[in-house]
Design a protein around this motif. Structure first.
Motif, PDB file in Angstrom:
ATOM      1  N   HIS A   9       0.772   1.196   2.668  1.00 42.42           N
ATOM      2  CA  HIS A   9       1.169   2.195   2.956  1.00 42.42           C
ATOM      3  C   HIS A   9       3.300   2.272   3.069  1.00 42.42           C
ATOM      4  O   HIS A   9       3.530   3.471   2.887  1.00 42.42           O
ATOM      5  CB  HIS A   9       0.648   3.195   3.897  1.00 42.42           C
ATOM      6  CG  HIS A   9       0.567   3.313   5.359  1.00 42.42           C
ATOM      7  ND1 HIS A   9      -0.243   2.035   5.830  1.00 42.42           N
ATOM      8  CD2 HIS A   9       1.611   3.459   6.118  1.00 42.42           C
ATOM      9  CE1 HIS A   9       0.163   2.123   6.832  1.00 42.42           C
ATOM     10  NE2 HIS A   9       0.765   3.033   7.319  1.00 42.42           N
ATOM     11  N   ARG A  44       4.044   1.024  -0.495  1.00 39.22           N
ATOM     12  CA  ARG A  44       4.471   2.091  -1.027  1.00 39.22           C
ATOM     13  C   ARG A  44       6.317   2.453  -0.735  1.00 39.22           C
ATOM     14  O   ARG A  44       6.669   2.189   1.048  1.00 39.22           O
ATOM     15  CB  ARG A  44       4.082   3.021  -0.809  1.00 39.22           C
ATOM     16  CG  ARG A  44       4.455   4.678  -0.730  1.00 39.22           C
ATOM     17  CD  ARG A  44       4.541   5.613   0.265  1.00 39.22           C
ATOM     18  NE  ARG A  44       5.046   7.066  -0.041  1.00 39.22           N
ATOM     19  CZ  ARG A  44       5.705   7.621   0.814  1.00 39.22           C
ATOM     20  NH1 ARG A  44       6.119   7.129   1.955  1.00 39.22           N
ATOM     21  NH2 ARG A  44       6.062   8.880   0.005  1.00 39.22           N
ATOM     22  N   LEU A  70       6.183   6.267  -5.099  1.00 41.02           N
ATOM     23  CA  LEU A  70       5.132   7.107  -5.348  1.00 41.02           C
ATOM     24  C   LEU A  70       5.211   8.185  -3.927  1.00 41.02           C
ATOM     25  O   LEU A  70       5.878   8.175  -3.170  1.00 41.02           O
ATOM     26  CB  LEU A  70       4.335   5.862  -4.935  1.00 41.02           C
ATOM     27  CG  LEU A  70       2.323   6.478  -5.323  1.00 41.02           C
ATOM     28  CD1 LEU A  70       2.478   7.466  -6.665  1.00 41.02           C
ATOM     29  CD2 LEU A  70       1.206   5.702  -5.312  1.00 41.02           C
ATOM     30  N   TYR A  73       0.587  13.211  -1.994  1.00 40.13           N
ATOM     31  CA  TYR A  73      -0.507  13.167  -0.662  1.00 40.13           C
ATOM     32  C   TYR A  73      -0.830  14.218   0.323  1.00 40.13           C
ATOM     33  O   TYR A  73       0.214  14.792   0.324  1.00 40.13           O
ATOM     34  CB  TYR A  73      -0.280  11.749  -0.213  1.00 40.13           C
ATOM     35  CG  TYR A  73      -1.097  11.371   1.234  1.00 40.13           C
ATOM     36  CD1 TYR A  73      -2.325  10.438   0.207  1.00 40.13           C
ATOM     37  CD2 TYR A  73      -1.209  12.043   2.512  1.00 40.13           C
ATOM     38  CE1 TYR A  73      -3.287  10.362   1.178  1.00 40.13           C
ATOM     39  CE2 TYR A  73      -2.231  11.691   2.887  1.00 40.13           C
ATOM     40  CZ  TYR A  73      -3.107  10.333   2.461  1.00 40.13           C
ATOM     41  OH  TYR A  73      -4.599   9.830   3.210  1.00 40.13           O
ATOM     42  N   SER A  80      -5.087  11.769  -3.544  1.00 35.17           N
ATOM     43  CA  SER A  80      -3.391  11.541  -4.172  1.00 35.17           C
ATOM     44  C   SER A  80      -3.299  13.606  -4.916  1.00 35.17           C
ATOM     45  O   SER A  80      -4.711  13.861  -5.331  1.00 35.17           O
ATOM     46  CB  SER A  80      -3.501  11.027  -5.304  1.00 35.17           C
ATOM     47  OG  SER A  80      -1.889  11.230  -5.878  1.00 35.17           O
ATOM     48  N   LEU A  86      -0.194   8.048 -10.001  1.00 34.99           N
ATOM     49  CA  LEU A  86      -1.051   6.566  -8.939  1.00 34.99           C
ATOM     50  C   LEU A  86      -1.993   5.535  -9.911  1.00 34.99           C
ATOM     51  O   LEU A  86      -2.110   4.502 -10.174  1.00 34.99           O
ATOM     52  CB  LEU A  86      -2.147   7.667  -8.040  1.00 34.99           C
ATOM     53  CG  LEU A  86      -3.097   5.877  -6.768  1.00 34.99           C
ATOM     54  CD1 LEU A  86      -1.874   5.646  -6.768  1.00 34.99           C
ATOM     55  CD2 LEU A  86      -3.743   6.418  -5.856  1.00 34.99           C
ATOM     56  N   TYR A 107      -5.261   3.681   3.000  1.00 38.02           N
ATOM     57  CA  TYR A 107      -5.236   4.634   1.924  1.00 38.02           C
ATOM     58  C   TYR A 107      -4.280   5.653   1.893  1.00 38.02           C
ATOM     59  O   TYR A 107      -3.634   6.391   0.541  1.00 38.02           O
ATOM     60  CB  TYR A 107      -6.362   5.295   1.533  1.00 38.02           C
ATOM     61  CG  TYR A 107      -7.096   5.816   2.561  1.00 38.02           C
ATOM     62  CD1 TYR A 107      -5.912   7.147   2.823  1.00 38.02           C
ATOM     63  CD2 TYR A 107      -8.043   5.218   3.182  1.00 38.02           C
ATOM     64  CE1 TYR A 107      -7.621   7.410   3.915  1.00 38.02           C
ATOM     65  CE2 TYR A 107      -8.444   5.589   4.346  1.00 38.02           C
ATOM     66  CZ  TYR A 107      -8.569   7.144   4.895  1.00 38.02           C
ATOM     67  OH  TYR A 107      -9.029   7.831   5.967  1.00 38.02           O
ATOM     68  N   PHE A 110      -1.783   6.458  -1.353  1.00 36.99           N
ATOM     69  CA  PHE A 110      -1.988   6.495  -1.847  1.00 36.99           C
ATOM     70  C   PHE A 110      -2.777   8.008  -2.141  1.00 36.99           C
ATOM     71  O   PHE A 110      -2.804   7.929  -3.230  1.00 36.99           O
ATOM     72  CB  PHE A 110      -2.361   5.295  -1.728  1.00 36.99           C
ATOM     73  CG  PHE A 110      -1.072   4.246  -1.683  1.00 36.99           C
ATOM     74  CD1 PHE A 110      -0.537   3.787  -2.379  1.00 36.99           C
ATOM     75  CD2 PHE A 110      -1.238   3.493  -0.717  1.00 36.99           C
ATOM     76  CE1 PHE A 110       0.268   2.616  -2.815  1.00 36.99           C
ATOM     77  CE2 PHE A 110      -0.380   2.032  -0.793  1.00 36.99           C
ATOM     78  CZ  PHE A 110       0.132   2.256  -1.463  1.00 36.99           C
ATOM     79  N   LEU A 114      -7.531   4.807  -4.763  1.00 33.22           N
ATOM     80  CA  LEU A 114      -6.925   4.280  -4.451  1.00 33.22           C
ATOM     81  C   LEU A 114      -8.233   3.263  -5.153  1.00 33.22           C
ATOM     82  O   LEU A 114      -8.066   1.724  -5.458  1.00 33.22           O
ATOM     83  CB  LEU A 114      -5.606   3.556  -4.132  1.00 33.22           C
ATOM     84  CG  LEU A 114      -4.852   2.540  -3.571  1.00 33.22           C
ATOM     85  CD1 LEU A 114      -4.317   1.831  -5.399  1.00 33.22           C
ATOM     86  CD2 LEU A 114      -4.238   1.950  -2.747  1.00 33.22           C
TER      87      LEU A 114
END
Length: 140
Positions: A9, A44, A70, A73, A80, A86, A107, A110, A114
């Protein structure tokens, strides 16, 4: 040679934190110690860190380190808010990296989708949780 994608992340060069450092150190050690596979680090990156609109780029010209621009969230639901973005980005990165297995460092940023998207692509997942965020949405 097998390809391993480590998804984090954040990248410690941009957002230093314990989980970012742990994921990055794992990536470095795996590449240094194994001739059986090649590891790629996908991190990310918060919006605004790219000088272009592309969804991702190599980090500092390193062929096995990618930054993924990205956002979107939902911190309460751990999902997401842009699952189509994504999925599209993940598919594009997988076309480049061609992973045989994915290690997700977390996660967060994301979304839990994911994991499903990796499975839909036919790529097994290993997940490491670095704190208790998944049990308590008040920062673990």
């Amino acid at each position: 040679m097998k390809n391993l994608a480590l998804i984090s992340h954040g990248h410690p060069d941009i957002a230093i934190g314990g989980a970012e450092v742990a994921s990055y150190n794992l990536f470095r050690q795996l590449n240094a110690r194994s001739a059986d596979f090649s590891a790629t680090f996908i991190a990310r990156c918060p919006p605004g860190n790219f000088s272009h609109d592309a969804p991702f780029r190599m980090h500092r010209g390193r062929h096995n380190e990618w930054l993924w621009n990205l956002d979107g969230y939902d911190w309460f639901r751990s999902l997401s808010t842009k699952p189509d973005v994504l999925k599209k980005g993940l598919d594009q990165l997988f076309a480049i990296v061609n992973p045989h297995i994915v290690h997700i460092g977390h996660y967060v940023h994301f979304g839990l989708e994911l994991i499903d998207f990796c499975h839909e692509a036919g790529v097994p997942v290993v997940l490491t949780l670095h704190e208790y965020y998944g049990m308590c949405a008040r920062n673990g």
